[in-house]
Enzyme design. Structure first.
Site, PDB file in Angstrom:
ATOM      1  N   TYR A   1       0.840  -1.200   0.000  1.00 15.38           N
ATOM      2  CA  TYR A   1       0.000   0.000   0.000  1.00 15.38           C
ATOM      3  C   TYR A   1       0.879   1.257   0.000  1.00 15.38           C
ATOM      4  O   TYR A   1       0.665   2.192  -0.773  1.00 15.38           O
ATOM      5  CB  TYR A   1      -0.900  -0.033   1.241  1.00 15.38           C
TER       6      TYR A   1
ATOM      7  N   LYS B   1       1.188   4.235  -2.741  1.00  8.26           N
ATOM      8  CA  LYS B   1       0.995   5.638  -2.388  1.00  8.26           C
ATOM      9  C   LYS B   1       2.193   6.483  -2.830  1.00  8.26           C
ATOM     10  O   LYS B   1       2.035   7.647  -3.208  1.00  8.26           O
ATOM     11  CB  LYS B   1       0.723   5.781  -0.884  1.00  8.26           C
TER      12      LYS B   1
END
Length: 304
Positions: free
Chosen positions: A183, A187
């Site tokens: 994740y 990002k």
């Protein structure tokens, strides 16, 4: 929450006390959390809001809540799975023919803690957070280029500060799988996308932001241990959405350069001091090339 409370002492409330009637906003992942809080605040200010959601039932409930609380009838619903590239292309082509768009808010995201593949064989986090954001933005750029004061805002995370762009393993197929790190890598990729787009499209204002850690369904679901430890000091959804709203509606925003990373209405560095997270420009360009190749693969050629 403490960070928000101290930062907000310096906010100018007038920045977001604006009427945006006649302007059109598209918010992905708008049926809960920061997406819904943002959509609601834009609706309160008279904007036309397009909610792009995956789950029809939850989306309809969110739309009803927004219309009821704001009295704004110009709320439109589109059911699209952001992890499905073909669906995004199809949606965007149709949307371009039927609507105008001033502001795109890429908020949809996921943190899947085990390596799951979509029906297209794409790793789920990458498909949603990176490729989905890339295709939605790229597909709608022609519409945004026609608009006055066009903006693209992507909701990233401060978690990206611990990751250096890694283009050698975009689908996290090598080594052990750590959902939180995957994740964070996605990002980081969103920050790079924003910087690259800002260079390429001068008449659209791009920004990417960290909402702070907010009490959202996504945090409760994907980070249960963190949530249990931190729940009393998390931001509210509205506090998490504050900078998204500011980037979407405030005139102040576009006085700042395009392509910056924001937290609490301020541009902040995209790398920690002395960090090893900087990547060579050719890696950043390569990311754009690879995503473009991926996206074209899923773009169906319509007859005629």
């Amino acid at each position: 929450r403490g960070g928000y409370e101290s930062a907000s002492k310096h906010f100018n409330p007038a920045d977001v006390e604006v009427d945006v009637a006649g302007r059109s906003f598209l918010v992905t992942g708008a049926n809960s959390g920061i997406g819904k809080a943002t959509a609601k605040e834009i609706a309160r200010r008279g904007g036309t809001v397009h909610l792009v959601c995956r789950n029809k039932q939850r989306a309809e409930a969110a739309k009803e809540e927004i219309v009821t609380e704001t009295g704004n009838q110009n709320i439109f619903l589109h059911i699209v799975d952001i992890s499905n590239p073909k669906e995004i292309w199809k949606f965007a082509e149709k949307f371009k023919n039927e609507h105008k768009l001033n502001v795109l808010i890429n908020n949809a995201g996921c943190m899947v803690n085990n390596r799951e593949l979509t029906e297209d064989g794409l790793e789920k986090n990458f498909a949603t957070n990176t490729l989905g954001t890339y295709i939605m933005t790229t597909a709608l750029l022609p519409l945004l280029e026609k608009a006055a004061d066009a903006r693209v805002i992507t909701v990233s995370s401060g978690g990206m500060l611990v990751q250096k762009l890694n283009i050698s393993d975009l689908q996290s197929g090598n080594g052990p799988f750590d959902g939180t790190m995957v994740y964070a890598q996605n990002k980081r990729q969103q920050v790079v996308l924003t910087e690259q787009w800002a260079k390429a499209y001068r008449n659209i204002h791009f920004s990417v932001m960290h909402p702070g850690w907010a009490d959202t369904p996504a945090v409760r679901l994907s980070m249960p241990d963190f949530y249990e430890r931190m729940k009393n000091s998390l931001r509210t959804e509205a506090q998490g959405a504050d900078t998204v709203l500011w980037l979407a509606v405030a005139a102040e925003t576009t006085k700042l350069p395009s392509g910056l990373f924001f937290q609490d209405r301020q541009p902040v560095p995209t790398h920690l001091p002395l960090a090893w997270t900087h990547s060579p420009p050719e890696d950043e360009e390569k990311l754009m090339e690879v995503l473009e190749e991926f996206s074209q693969k899923f773009k169906s050629v319509s007859p005629g």
